[in-house]
Write a protein that holds these residues in place. Structure first.
Motif, PDB file in Angstrom:
ATOM      1  N   LYS A 419     -14.705  41.851 -59.283  1.00  0.00           N
ATOM      2  CA  LYS A 419     -14.665  42.361 -57.914  1.00  0.00           C
ATOM      3  C   LYS A 419     -13.433  41.831 -57.178  1.00  0.00           C
ATOM      4  CE  LYS A 419     -18.616  42.346 -55.619  1.00  0.00           C
ATOM      5  NZ  LYS A 419     -19.944  41.835 -55.161  1.00  0.00           N
ATOM      6  N   GLN A 420     -13.137  40.542 -57.382  1.00  0.00           N
ATOM      7  CA  GLN A 420     -11.960  39.959 -56.733  1.00  0.00           C
ATOM      8  C   GLN A 420     -10.665  40.509 -57.339  1.00  0.00           C
ATOM      9  OE1 GLN A 420     -11.999  37.839 -53.941  1.00  0.00           O
ATOM     10  NE2 GLN A 420      -9.882  38.586 -54.017  1.00  0.00           N
ATOM     11  N   LYS A 421     -10.677  40.741 -58.643  1.00  0.00           N
ATOM     12  CA  LYS A 421      -9.489  41.308 -59.301  1.00  0.00           C
ATOM     13  C   LYS A 421      -9.129  42.652 -58.690  1.00  0.00           C
ATOM     14  CE  LYS A 421      -7.972  43.408 -63.616  1.00  0.00           C
ATOM     15  NZ  LYS A 421      -8.331  43.826 -64.983  1.00  0.00           N
ATOM     16  N   HIS A 422     -10.130  43.490 -58.478  1.00  0.00           N
ATOM     17  CA  HIS A 422      -9.852  44.807 -57.925  1.00  0.00           C
ATOM     18  C   HIS A 422      -9.576  44.749 -56.421  1.00  0.00           C
ATOM     19  CE1 HIS A 422     -10.411  47.217 -61.547  1.00  0.00           C
ATOM     20  NE2 HIS A 422     -11.277  46.298 -61.902  1.00  0.00           N
ATOM     21  N   LYS A 423     -10.108  43.742 -55.727  1.00  0.00           N
ATOM     22  CA  LYS A 423      -9.720  43.525 -54.332  1.00  0.00           C
ATOM     23  C   LYS A 423      -8.252  43.109 -54.255  1.00  0.00           C
ATOM     24  CE  LYS A 423     -14.203  42.104 -52.422  1.00  0.00           C
ATOM     25  NZ  LYS A 423     -14.977  40.930 -51.903  1.00  0.00           N
ATOM     26  N   ASN A 424      -7.834  42.305 -55.262  1.00  0.00           N
ATOM     27  CA  ASN A 424      -6.444  41.845 -55.294  1.00  0.00           C
ATOM     28  C   ASN A 424      -5.462  43.011 -55.411  1.00  0.00           C
ATOM     29  OD1 ASN A 424      -7.047  39.163 -54.974  1.00  0.00           O
ATOM     30  ND2 ASN A 424      -6.821  38.629 -57.131  1.00  0.00           N
ATOM     31  N   LYS A 425      -5.863  44.046 -56.142  1.00  0.00           N
ATOM     32  CA  LYS A 425      -4.990  45.225 -56.268  1.00  0.00           C
ATOM     33  C   LYS A 425      -4.752  45.849 -54.891  1.00  0.00           C
ATOM     34  CE  LYS A 425      -6.197  46.479 -61.032  1.00  0.00           C
ATOM     35  NZ  LYS A 425      -6.798  47.510 -61.923  1.00  0.00           N
ATOM     36  N   LYS A 426      -5.818  45.904 -54.103  1.00  0.00           N
ATOM     37  CA  LYS A 426      -5.697  46.458 -52.759  1.00  0.00           C
ATOM     38  C   LYS A 426      -4.835  45.558 -51.880  1.00  0.00           C
ATOM     39  CE  LYS A 426      -8.478  47.883 -48.784  1.00  0.00           C
ATOM     40  NZ  LYS A 426      -9.853  47.943 -48.200  1.00  0.00           N
ATOM     41  N   LEU A 427      -5.051  44.245 -51.977  1.00  0.00           N
ATOM     42  CA  LEU A 427      -4.262  43.290 -51.191  1.00  0.00           C
ATOM     43  C   LEU A 427      -2.779  43.383 -51.544  1.00  0.00           C
ATOM     44  CD1 LEU A 427      -6.609  40.154 -51.382  1.00  0.00           C
ATOM     45  CD2 LEU A 427      -6.165  41.573 -49.367  1.00  0.00           C
ATOM     46  N   LYS A 428      -2.516  43.581 -52.824  1.00  0.00           N
ATOM     47  CA  LYS A 428      -1.129  43.667 -53.284  1.00  0.00           C
ATOM     48  C   LYS A 428      -0.450  44.907 -52.713  1.00  0.00           C
ATOM     49  CE  LYS A 428       1.556  42.987 -57.491  1.00  0.00           C
ATOM     50  NZ  LYS A 428       1.483  42.829 -58.980  1.00  0.00           N
ATOM     51  N   LYS A 429      -1.198  46.024 -52.691  1.00  0.00           N
ATOM     52  CA  LYS A 429      -0.634  47.257 -52.124  1.00  0.00           C
ATOM     53  C   LYS A 429      -0.326  47.070 -50.637  1.00  0.00           C
ATOM     54  CE  LYS A 429      -2.768  50.663 -55.213  1.00  0.00           C
ATOM     55  NZ  LYS A 429      -3.763  51.779 -55.290  1.00  0.00           N
ATOM     56  N   GLU A 430      -1.189  46.293 -49.974  1.00  0.00           N
ATOM     57  CA  GLU A 430      -1.005  46.050 -48.546  1.00  0.00           C
ATOM     58  C   GLU A 430      -0.028  44.912 -48.289  1.00  0.00           C
ATOM     59  OE1 GLU A 430      -4.968  45.254 -47.286  1.00  0.00           O
ATOM     60  OE2 GLU A 430      -5.605  47.356 -47.391  1.00  0.00           O
ATOM     61  N   GLN A 431       0.569  44.394 -49.379  1.00  0.00           N
ATOM     62  CA  GLN A 431       1.541  43.290 -49.318  1.00  0.00           C
ATOM     63  C   GLN A 431       0.950  42.052 -48.637  1.00  0.00           C
ATOM     64  OE1 GLN A 431       5.050  44.999 -47.466  1.00  0.00           O
ATOM     65  NE2 GLN A 431       5.802  45.762 -49.433  1.00  0.00           N
ATOM     66  N   LYS A 432      -0.334  41.836 -48.949  1.00  0.00           N
ATOM     67  CA  LYS A 432      -1.010  40.635 -48.469  1.00  0.00           C
ATOM     68  C   LYS A 432      -1.149  39.637 -49.614  1.00  0.00           C
ATOM     69  CE  LYS A 432      -3.742  43.099 -44.985  1.00  0.00           C
ATOM     70  NZ  LYS A 432      -5.125  43.455 -44.538  1.00  0.00           N
TER      71      LYS A 432
END
Length: 963
Positions: A419-432
């Motif tokens: 779940k965190q791995k796939h949240k990280n993908k979103k964070l990366k796209k948002e440059q967070k």
């Protein structure tokens, strides 16, 4: 009819068949076998011509064993081996070599076989003459070698020479090296010893001579470690390049735990490579191939690299069994890494002086059970207590990772990760900033195939495990060229025509059927009947039918007695029934003689029925003529294994704890077993879910230690010994009437890792183990094919499928969480829940009376409830190393039905309830199956310790003033 002596000799020959096949010179031995007719000799000669030496030797052994046997045949066979250039084969039947000598010789034989193609350039004629003069070869050997050389060339002659030289008695290897030097065959000598060309050294001594500073009669640690390989390795700083695989074959560890340095064999380094590059992988290697050692090496390299980069390294090693915590800590991680890093272990048996979170902070490597980490991950998520986050870790090693499936603690942890791995993908796209996650390393001997019946489904099962572990690859290495495959056999059992003991039990069961007007499904003494009786008991409890409920309980026990009667001795099965009868009778007697517990007409009928038949059962149980055939088969297998080996060591796997304990008693009480030096012990699980007292981790450890030292040479074990636990290589494994899945089969076969080991399945009536074993063999083959198909995928296709499985798993979690939220929202009022005694149906309390301690223990602290039960001692209850302990059983004052136990919590005695002992009624509807508290949609309040303690103190004060 064969005599006992003949049978013993047959077992002896068959027991060392694997050895004999490789060292019998068939062409030389045949002329001396005067007790074989010419027709049979011709058949063996033809086999030699068409199929080669080993096949011909196998046929020769079969022919000798089958007979017919004339007086003195065994002595004649040994003489034929001695005169026919096969003295070593004769030794195995008269004076077998010691295990260390055998291991040393086997290593040299494998070295010759492995290097044979590169040794073909030797001056065969010269070497042959010198070997003959040194009596390393017989005249017949010399004649055949020279004929092969003259007819087919030097290379064929060299192959013939090497084939014959390895059949000699030790120390043939060191003597052969001396011959090579005298024949000026320096290149061949260097190839065999691993000595760099041009290095002028004396040939190795056949035995290790102690240095002056070593105690006389003792091997150096290095010599002990290498089991005779010291002689080759000391010739050069670098070991022979082929020795890694050969030493694996011999089961020798590559480096001593005494040293901080650790190295891997070639095949281990091959599977470890992606992990050393920082990738998530699963390592799938056979039992005994050093998976944990690979994990230790990866841990060291990981921490070294993090330290060099100035980063914090934190490794957690997760196991699924408490004994594995201590095992990995003491035998693997601490010996190699304690000099450089802080290593700690934590399990349910640990007495923690500080929190687990603090232990994680203060140490570099933490070895723990998966549930402990999951508990502290949950604490960090809920924020209610000091917890641990996945981001605190840099490497997570998951042992026996095939358990990363739904419902398992491993899977709960990995779902948090995904779940965190796939949240990280979103964070990366948002440059967070993303949340760091640990590298994952899974270890297993077999991922299994689940319940797959087709190859495609097996592939899906393994891909799902890879997805759950976020593995970029599943790393395997075929070790079939180096791995010992145990000889496998299945012993089927014919149904006995007479079973008067079982007939009496069935007669009792039919009487109960008539009394309760029951019509069962399934034959008596089967799993189908057991399922029927369990279902009937639940239904009767729901309907309040006390008569049928108690009869169904008794029927289940009698059925269990029938099943066990097919596994253990009759008097052991009778003992089980007798203990149950006494326990039920004891429930009807109150500790306080003034209290009168009700005994119904049905209970009185059941008590009398057993008493009326008990005498007949006792008489039948003493008649060995009626013992089950499976036990006879097991006796034969055990005797065969121990009589055919100089040092036998084996494991018998059985289904239940009760059968493990009683089989151990049977072995201890049998004088034939004692005469041949069998020293048994049993190993069972540590959970307390059965009627048998569980084994503590310390008790398990003590037994396994005795097994490793030889103080115990036969283990009788339940599935607790199938996987993970460090059990030394043994000669034989017997699965007695119990076969589970292909993973267990692979794990238990892996226990037989010693030379010429055997794996035997002994059938038991109604167990179906022979059929299950065949299914498991098919599944194992399907598993290997599925892994190969997965490895053949392109990385892009593999990654795509893994991502799909992960997203599907995350969506399933969301669905379950939503259902749980809805369930919580629908939580019923505690007042709407009523609890009645499962036996007599008396209502005892409502949900309003229940409170919960530490999110685990449901207690009823009301004054009225204390008036409804009596207390009994229970000596089998284990003392708990926490803030509470169990003091005894609480039972219904009217009928004696157990309700739970009295527990001491911070100085207060409280009745703790087991929900399975009650009929639960919610909004006027009875629940038939309620085995755990989570089945009830009620949120019970936390126990208010301060309020209760204050009330108790006030009552005590009032009593003192009154007095």
């Amino acid at each position: 009819m064969a005599s006992e002596a003949d049978e013993g000799h047959e077992h002896l020959i068959d027991g060392v068949r694997y050895k004999l096949k490789g060292i019998i010179a068939v062409d030389q031995v045949l002329p001396y076998l005067h007790f074989l007719d010419q027709e049979r000799k011709d058949q063996i000669k033809q086999k030699l011509i068409t199929d080669g030496d080993r096949a011909a030797a196998d046929l020769l052994i079969d022919t000798v064993i089958k007979g017919p046997h004339e007086k003195g045949w065994f002595r004649a066979f040994i003489d034929a081996l001695s005169h026919g250039g096969s003295e070593l084969a004769a030794d195995y039947l008269t004076k077998p070599p010691r295990p260390e000598e055998e291991a040393e010789n086997d290593m040299y034989v494998e070295l010759i076989r492995l290097l044979a193609p590169s040794l073909a350039g030797m001056k065969t004629t010269v070497v042959c003459e010198l070997c003959f003069s040194d009596e390393l070869l017989t005249a017949d050997d010399k004649e055949r070698i020279l004929a092969e050389t003259n007819n087919y060339g030097n290379g064929r002659g060299a192959q013939e020479l090497l084939k014959r030289i390895i059949r000699r008695r030790p120390p043939w290897f060191s003597e052969f090296l001396q011959v090579l030097l005298r024949a000026e065959e320096r290149a061949v000598y260097c190839e065999l010893t691993g000595t760099p060309p041009g290095k002028d050294e004396e040939p190795p001594s056949p035995k290790h001579e102690p240095a002056q500073n070593e105690p006389a009669g003792e091997e150096s640690p290095q010599a002990k470690e290498s089991n005779g390989i010291q002689e080759i390795q000391e010739e050069s700083a670098e070991p022979h390049p082929h020795l890694h695989n050969i030493i694996y074959l011999m089961g020798v560890s590559p480096s001593s735990p005494e040293k901080a340095e650790i190295s891997l064999w070639d095949y281990q380094m091959e599977v470890a490579k992606p992990a050393l590059e920082g990738k998530n992988i699963i390592i799938c290697l056979p039992t005994g191939s050093g998976k944990t050692r690979v994990a230790v090496y990866i841990t060291k390299e990981h921490l070294d690299l993090r330290r060099a980069e100035g980063k914090l390294g934190k490794v957690v090693v997760l196991v699924n069994k408490v004994p594995l915590v201590e095992q990995h800590y003491a035998k693997e991680f601490t010996p190699y890494l304690k000099h450089s890093y802080k290593v700690e272990r934590v399990s349910g048996d640990s007495q923690l002086k500080i929190s687990f979170a603090k232990i994680v902070q203060r140490n570099d490597i933490i070895i723990c059970t998966a549930q402990i980490l999951e508990n502290y991950l949950e604490r960090a998520t809920s924020g209610v207590d000091e917890g641990v986050k996945l981001s605190d870790l840099s490497l997570m090693i998951i042992d026996e990772c095939h358990h990363t499936q739904k419902g398992e603690a491993y899977n709960h942890i990995m779902m948090r990760y995904l779940k965190q791995k796939h949240k990280n993908k979103k964070l990366k796209k948002e440059q967070k900033e993303i949340v760091p996650l640990p590298q994952i390393l899974g270890l297993t001997a077999s991922p299994g195939v689940g319940r797959a019946a087709r190859l495609e489904k097996a592939k899906e099962h393994i891909l799902q495990i890879c997805a759950n572990l976020d593995a970029s690859q599943i790393m395997t290495r075929s070790l079939r060229d180096f791995k010992r495959e145990p000889r496998k056999s299945i012993q089927t059992v014919e149904d006995k025509k007479q079973d008067p003991f079982g007939d009496v039990i069935k007669r009792i069961m039919h009487e109960i059927h008539r009394h309760a007007e029951l019509n069962p499904t399934g034959d008596l003494g089967t799993q189908v009947y057991e399922q029927w009786s369990v279902q009937k008991e639940r239904q009767a409890a729901k309907e309040g039918d006390r008569k049928v409920r108690v009869c169904a309980e008794y029927l289940r026990q009698y059925n269990n007695g029938l099943i066990l009667r097919n596994t253990i001795r009759m008097h052991d099965a009778l003992s089980l029934l007798n203990n149950y009868y006494e326990e039920q009778y004891k429930k009807k007697s109150a500790p306080d003689e003034e209290q009168n517990i009700q005994i119904t007409d049905t209970e009185r009928f059941l008590f009398n029925l057993f008493k009326e038949n008990k005498k007949e059962l006792e008489i039948l149980a003493k008649n060995p003529e009626y013992e089950n055939e499976s036990l006879s088969k097991l006796r034969t297998e055990i005797l065969k294994e121990f009589s055919s080996r100089k040092q036998a060591r084996g494991i018998i796997f059985t289904k239940t704890r009760h059968s493990a304990i009683t089989l151990n008693q049977w072995i201890e009480e049998n004088p034939k077993f004692d005469d041949i030096g069998i020293k048994p012990a049993y190993v069972i699980g540590g959970g307390d879910q059965s009627d048998v007292k569980p084994m503590t981790a310390a008790e398990q450890k003590d037994v396994l230690k005795k097994f490793s030292t030889g103080e115990v040479n036969l283990l009788v074990a339940t599935t607790v010994a199938e996987e993970g636990l460090d059990i030394p290589a043994c000669n034989f494994v017997i699965r007695y009437g119990h076969v589970t899945n292909e993973i267990a089969m692979i794990q238990s076969q892996g226990r037989g890792r010693a030379e010429d080991s055997t794996y035997t399945v002994v059938d038991v009536k109604n167990s179906g183990v022979a059929e299950k074993e065949c299914v498991n063999e098919h599944r194992e083959d399907m598993m290997h094919k599925a892994i190969e198909k997965i490895k053949a995928l392109s990385q892009a296709d593999y990654d795509k499928q893994i991502t799909e499985y992960q997203l599907q798993a995350i969506m399933e979690i969301r669905v379950r969480q939503n259902r749980q939220k809805k369930k919580v929202m629908k939580n019923v009022n505690p007042a709407a829940v009523k609890f009645s005694c499962r036996h007599c149906n008396k209502q005892v309390c409502t949900g309003e009376d229940i409170s919960i301690i530490e999110d685990m223990h449901r207690v009823n602290a009301t004054v009225d409830f204390r008036k409804l039960f009596i207390q009994r001692e229970n000596s089998s209850l284990q003392e708990r190393l926490v803030d509470y302990e169990t003091n005894g059983i609480i039972a219904c004052k009217d009928c004696g039905q157990p309700w739970g136990s009295m527990m001491m919590f911070r100085g207060i005695e409280l009745p703790c309830l087991l929900v399975k002992n009650f009929v639960v009624n919610i909004n006027t509807e009875n629940i038939s199956k309620c085995s755990k508290w989570s089945d009830i949609p009620v949120k019970f309040p936390a126990f208010d310790y301060n309020e209760y303690a204050s009330r108790v103190i006030e009552i005590d004060s009032d009593d003192e003033e009154t007095n």
